[in-house]
Design a protein around this motif. Structure first.
Motif, PDB file in Angstrom:
ATOM      1  N   ALA A  19       0.822  -1.214   0.000  1.00 49.34           N
ATOM      2  CA  ALA A  19       0.000   0.000   0.000  1.00 49.34           C
ATOM      3  C   ALA A  19       0.854   1.261   0.000  1.00 49.34           C
ATOM      4  N   GLY A  20       2.054   1.190   0.585  1.00 48.39           N
ATOM      5  CA  GLY A  20       2.937   2.362   0.605  1.00 48.39           C
ATOM      6  C   GLY A  20       3.344   2.782  -0.791  1.00 48.39           C
ATOM      7  N   PHE A  21       3.757   1.807  -1.616  1.00 49.37           N
ATOM      8  CA  PHE A  21       4.125   2.131  -2.985  1.00 49.37           C
ATOM      9  C   PHE A  21       2.913   2.602  -3.772  1.00 49.37           C
ATOM     10  N   LEU A  22       1.766   1.955  -3.554  1.00 47.83           N
ATOM     11  CA  LEU A  22       0.561   2.341  -4.284  1.00 47.83           C
ATOM     12  C   LEU A  22       0.159   3.778  -3.952  1.00 47.83           C
ATOM     13  N   HIS A  23       0.327   4.165  -2.672  1.00 46.38           N
ATOM     14  CA  HIS A  23      -0.001   5.540  -2.291  1.00 46.38           C
ATOM     15  C   HIS A  23       0.903   6.525  -3.025  1.00 46.38           C
ATOM     16  N   TRP A  24       2.213   6.198  -3.075  1.00 47.49           N
ATOM     17  CA  TRP A  24       3.135   7.067  -3.816  1.00 47.49           C
ATOM     18  C   TRP A  24       2.747   7.119  -5.296  1.00 47.49           C
ATOM     19  N   PHE A  25       2.470   5.968  -5.883  1.00 47.56           N
ATOM     20  CA  PHE A  25       2.133   5.915  -7.306  1.00 47.56           C
ATOM     21  C   PHE A  25       0.844   6.674  -7.583  1.00 47.56           C
ATOM     22  N   SER A  26      -0.106   6.557  -6.684  1.00 50.31           N
ATOM     23  CA  SER A  26      -1.389   7.233  -6.863  1.00 50.31           C
ATOM     24  C   SER A  26      -1.235   8.750  -6.828  1.00 50.31           C
ATOM     25  N   THR A  27      -0.471   9.250  -5.824  1.00 48.10           N
ATOM     26  CA  THR A  27      -0.322  10.704  -5.698  1.00 48.10           C
ATOM     27  C   THR A  27       0.645  11.292  -6.719  1.00 48.10           C
ATOM     28  N   ALA A  28       1.692  10.543  -7.086  1.00 49.18           N
ATOM     29  CA  ALA A  28       2.731  11.076  -7.981  1.00 49.18           C
ATOM     30  C   ALA A  28       2.395  10.896  -9.447  1.00 49.18           C
ATOM     31  N   VAL A  29       1.672   9.814  -9.785  1.00 49.38           N
ATOM     32  CA  VAL A  29       1.441   9.489 -11.201  1.00 49.38           C
ATOM     33  C   VAL A  29      -0.017   9.658 -11.612  1.00 49.38           C
ATOM     34  N   ILE A  30      -0.929   9.092 -10.825  1.00 52.61           N
ATOM     35  CA  ILE A  30      -2.345   9.103 -11.222  1.00 52.61           C
ATOM     36  C   ILE A  30      -2.999  10.454 -10.964  1.00 52.61           C
ATOM     37  N   SER A  31      -2.767  11.015  -9.763  1.00 54.10           N
ATOM     38  CA  SER A  31      -3.437  12.273  -9.390  1.00 54.10           C
ATOM     39  C   SER A  31      -3.165  13.440 -10.333  1.00 54.10           C
ATOM     40  N   PRO A  32      -1.920  13.647 -10.826  1.00 49.11           N
ATOM     41  CA  PRO A  32      -1.710  14.757 -11.765  1.00 49.11           C
ATOM     42  C   PRO A  32      -2.580  14.662 -13.019  1.00 49.11           C
ATOM     43  N   PHE A  33      -2.836  13.446 -13.489  1.00 47.56           N
ATOM     44  CA  PHE A  33      -3.648  13.279 -14.695  1.00 47.56           C
ATOM     45  C   PHE A  33      -5.142  13.443 -14.386  1.00 47.56           C
ATOM     46  N   THR A  34      -5.594  12.841 -13.273  1.00 54.81           N
ATOM     47  CA  THR A  34      -7.008  12.994 -12.917  1.00 54.81           C
ATOM     48  C   THR A  34      -7.334  14.449 -12.590  1.00 54.81           C
ATOM     49  N   ASP A  35      -6.370  15.169 -11.976  1.00 53.77           N
ATOM     50  CA  ASP A  35      -6.573  16.585 -11.669  1.00 53.77           C
ATOM     51  C   ASP A  35      -6.780  17.400 -12.945  1.00 53.77           C
ATOM     52  N   PHE A  36      -5.951  17.137 -13.951  1.00 53.23           N
ATOM     53  CA  PHE A  36      -6.055  17.893 -15.198  1.00 53.23           C
ATOM     54  C   PHE A  36      -7.411  17.669 -15.870  1.00 53.23           C
ATOM     55  N   PHE A  37      -7.847  16.419 -15.941  1.00 53.77           N
ATOM     56  CA  PHE A  37      -9.115  16.128 -16.609  1.00 53.77           C
ATOM     57  C   PHE A  37     -10.318  16.600 -15.787  1.00 53.77           C
ATOM     58  N   SER A  38     -10.216  16.544 -14.462  1.00 50.67           N
ATOM     59  CA  SER A  38     -11.341  16.998 -13.637  1.00 50.67           C
ATOM     60  C   SER A  38     -11.488  18.512 -13.698  1.00 50.67           C
ATOM     61  N   ARG A  39     -10.380  19.240 -13.815  1.00 51.13           N
ATOM     62  CA  ARG A  39     -10.454  20.704 -13.892  1.00 51.13           C
ATOM     63  C   ARG A  39     -10.953  21.203 -15.239  1.00 51.13           C
ATOM     64  N   ASN A  40     -10.665  20.452 -16.292  1.00 41.93           N
ATOM     65  CA  ASN A  40     -10.972  20.946 -17.645  1.00 41.93           C
ATOM     66  C   ASN A  40     -12.126  20.233 -18.331  1.00 41.93           C
ATOM     67  N   GLY A  41     -12.470  19.049 -17.875  1.00 38.57           N
ATOM     68  CA  GLY A  41     -13.491  18.285 -18.575  1.00 38.57           C
ATOM     69  C   GLY A  41     -12.879  17.543 -19.758  1.00 38.57           C
ATOM     70  N   LEU A  42     -13.518  16.464 -20.160  1.00 46.39           N
ATOM     71  CA  LEU A  42     -12.945  15.601 -21.187  1.00 46.39           C
ATOM     72  C   LEU A  42     -12.796  16.315 -22.533  1.00 46.39           C
ATOM     73  N   ARG A  43     -13.814  17.068 -22.944  1.00 46.19           N
ATOM     74  CA  ARG A  43     -13.784  17.692 -24.272  1.00 46.19           C
ATOM     75  C   ARG A  43     -12.692  18.759 -24.357  1.00 46.19           C
ATOM     76  N   LYS A  44     -12.639  19.644 -23.371  1.00 45.04           N
ATOM     77  CA  LYS A  44     -11.615  20.694 -23.402  1.00 45.04           C
ATOM     78  C   LYS A  44     -10.222  20.093 -23.237  1.00 45.04           C
ATOM     79  N   ALA A  45     -10.090  19.095 -22.356  1.00 45.71           N
ATOM     80  CA  ALA A  45      -8.790  18.458 -22.135  1.00 45.71           C
ATOM     81  C   ALA A  45      -8.268  17.832 -23.421  1.00 45.71           C
ATOM     82  N   ALA A  46      -9.162  17.181 -24.181  1.00 41.80           N
ATOM     83  CA  ALA A  46      -8.757  16.560 -25.444  1.00 41.80           C
ATOM     84  C   ALA A  46      -8.296  17.620 -26.444  1.00 41.80           C
ATOM     85  N   LEU A  47      -9.014  18.751 -26.488  1.00 44.10           N
ATOM     86  CA  LEU A  47      -8.622  19.838 -27.390  1.00 44.10           C
ATOM     87  C   LEU A  47      -7.270  20.417 -26.985  1.00 44.10           C
TER      88      LEU A  47
END
Length: 465
Positions: free
Chosen positions: A237-265
């Motif tokens: 779980a320790g590695f998964l927490h690091w991977f989640s915050t360092a790798v997954i969260s930056p991408f989910t943050d970008f798409f959640s802030r912009n929405g799928l259509r704007k993010a794709a553009l």
């Protein structure tokens, strides 16, 4: 004169004298120095050594390393280096290691050369590209984190000036040294120039790392969701927490802030914006040499005069962004980059005539040619467009994930062009220079269309009322 206007101008000049602004000028130099040494200048060395245009084109794929840096940006963003992290901090420690590798890589390339061992030389170029990409990750993150948002325009433009000044050194000066001494001597001197970055890294301060409460809540939600879906607990779980915050969260943050259509553009625009410019990069110097221009003439026009024009284009772009916003300037930049590629097609169909102008009142002969017209248009458009794109990408970045998100944008900015440029030598061998540069101009059309579509969204450079 209006007192308010005088006060604003005084504040702008004061900001340019800040320690952070001087530092980003020097770090921009450190970032710009390796770029030509693994691309355009390197292609001239390879051509001089008798390497075929097809193989020179393949060397562009070394640059794909710069375009996939988002893959290890999370490690640079969130992983401390032993001992150095406590002494220098996260940004400075990774920056220092990458700069040491760059200096050593240039020395090794100088000692090896392409004529005797081309595979080993290519491997060294790959190490250089990896180290340069890592340095870029660190410098971009430091630039965004070290000053408030309202100073990012000054930091971006100063960074580009430092970057372009370094290109005079790694372009013109490197060609001069190769002409009058040797390519090995030239690259050895370039290695010593990396001391600028090393000394600056030891001089600057480490930026404070800040993560707001809302971001932390979202990170924990993402981690719990990923952990639950994978059924992971305990030591893993320790590695998964690091991977989640360092790798997954930056991408989910970008798409959640912009929405799928704007993010794709946005991602498509960033990926295709410099496609036309990057696709032709590896064939520019071979074109000049094949037309009969000397290395000194190439250095004078493309590397010294050209860089000055590029800086002018960057300054003009920055001023227009303040006045008209980012969307319009992005569109203008895309049109200019695509259109000026046609100038190379025009140049390719003409002989390499060089004329001499003597002003009369001084004992000085000035060489010039049609190449001057081409470089004026191309470099102005590149400086103009690059400033707009860097400002646009910076406006899209969440400071909680600076290194990872900006690395994603800058990787996308170069990846398609690097892939296509790998075939550039083969395309030129098949259809010739003229048709190749017409094809390159057409590659810029999708970016123009995407910039026009971007007008449906609010301009990030304009503050809402």
């Amino acid at each position: 004169m209006n007192t308010g206007t005088q006060s604003q101008r005084g504040q702008v000049l004061k900001n340019y004298l800040r320690r952070e602004v001087l530092a980003i000028l020097l770090l921009g130099f450190s970032a710009g120095l390796p770029y030509l040494l693994i691309f355009a200048t390197l292609s001239a060395w390879l051509r001089d050594a008798g390497v075929s245009r097809t193989v020179i084109g393949y060397f562009a794929w070394v640059g794909i390393t710069l375009s996939i840096k988002f893959l290890w940006a999370p490690v640079v963003d969130r992983s401390p280096l032993p001992w150095l992290d406590k002494k220098l901090g996260r940004r400075r420690s990774w920056m220092l290691i990458s700069q040491i590798l760059l200096a050593a890589g240039l020395l090794a390339m100088a000692a090896t050369g392409p004529a005797d061992n081309l595979p080993a030389f290519a491997a060294l170029a790959l190490v250089m590209a990896f180290s340069s990409a890592t340095q870029d990750i660190c410098i971009d993150a430091w630039r965004i984190e070290i000053v408030p948002v309202d100073l990012q325009g000054i930091m971006s433009s100063t960074y580009i000036i430092g970057y372009r000044l370094a290109m005079i050194v790694s372009g013109a000066v490197a060609l001069y040294l190769a002409q009058y001494f040797s390519w090995s001597f030239s690259y050895a001197v370039m290695s010593s120039c990396m001391l600028v970055g090393l000394i600056t890294t030891l001089w600057i301060r480490e930026p404070a790392r800040r993560t707001d409460k809302e971001t932390e809540i979202k990170e924990n939600q993402t981690y719990r969701m990923v952990a639950a879906s994978m059924g992971i607990s305990g030591d893993r779980a320790g590695f998964l927490h690091w991977f989640s915050t360092a790798v997954i969260s930056p991408f989910t943050d970008f798409f959640s802030r912009n929405g799928l259509r704007k993010a794709a553009l946005v991602l498509s625009l960033v990926a295709l914006y410099k496609l036309s410019d990057i696709s032709m990069l590896m064939m520019a110097n071979p074109l000049y040499l094949d037309l009969g221009f000397s290395k000194v003439h190439i250095a004078n026009i493309t590397k010294i005069y050209g860089i000055v024009v590029t800086i002018f284009g960057a300054v003009v772009s920055g001023m227009l962004i303040v006045r008209y916003g980012l969307r319009l300037i992005l569109l203008m930049g895309a049109i200019l980059v695509s259109g000026t590629s046609l100038l190379f097609a025009w140049l390719a169909g003409l002989p390499a005539e060089i004329w001499v102008f003597n002003p009369g009142f001084i004992d000085l002969n000035i060489e010039y040619s049609r190449l001057l017209i081409v470089i004026t248009g191309d470099n102005f458009s590149n400086g103009f467009a690059a400033t707009a794109l860097v400002a646009y990408m910076s406006s899209l970045t969440n400071r909680a994930y600076t290194a990872t998100q900006f690395a994603l944008f800058s990787s996308l900015m170069t990846l398609p062009g690097k892939i296509i440029s790998g075939f550039s030598g083969r395309i030129v061998d098949s259809i010739g220079y003229e048709l190749f540069f017409i094809y390159v101009a057409l590659l810029g059309v999708p970016a123009i269309v995407l910039c026009a579509m971007n007008f449906r969204y609010p301009d990030p450079a304009v503050k809402p009322p």
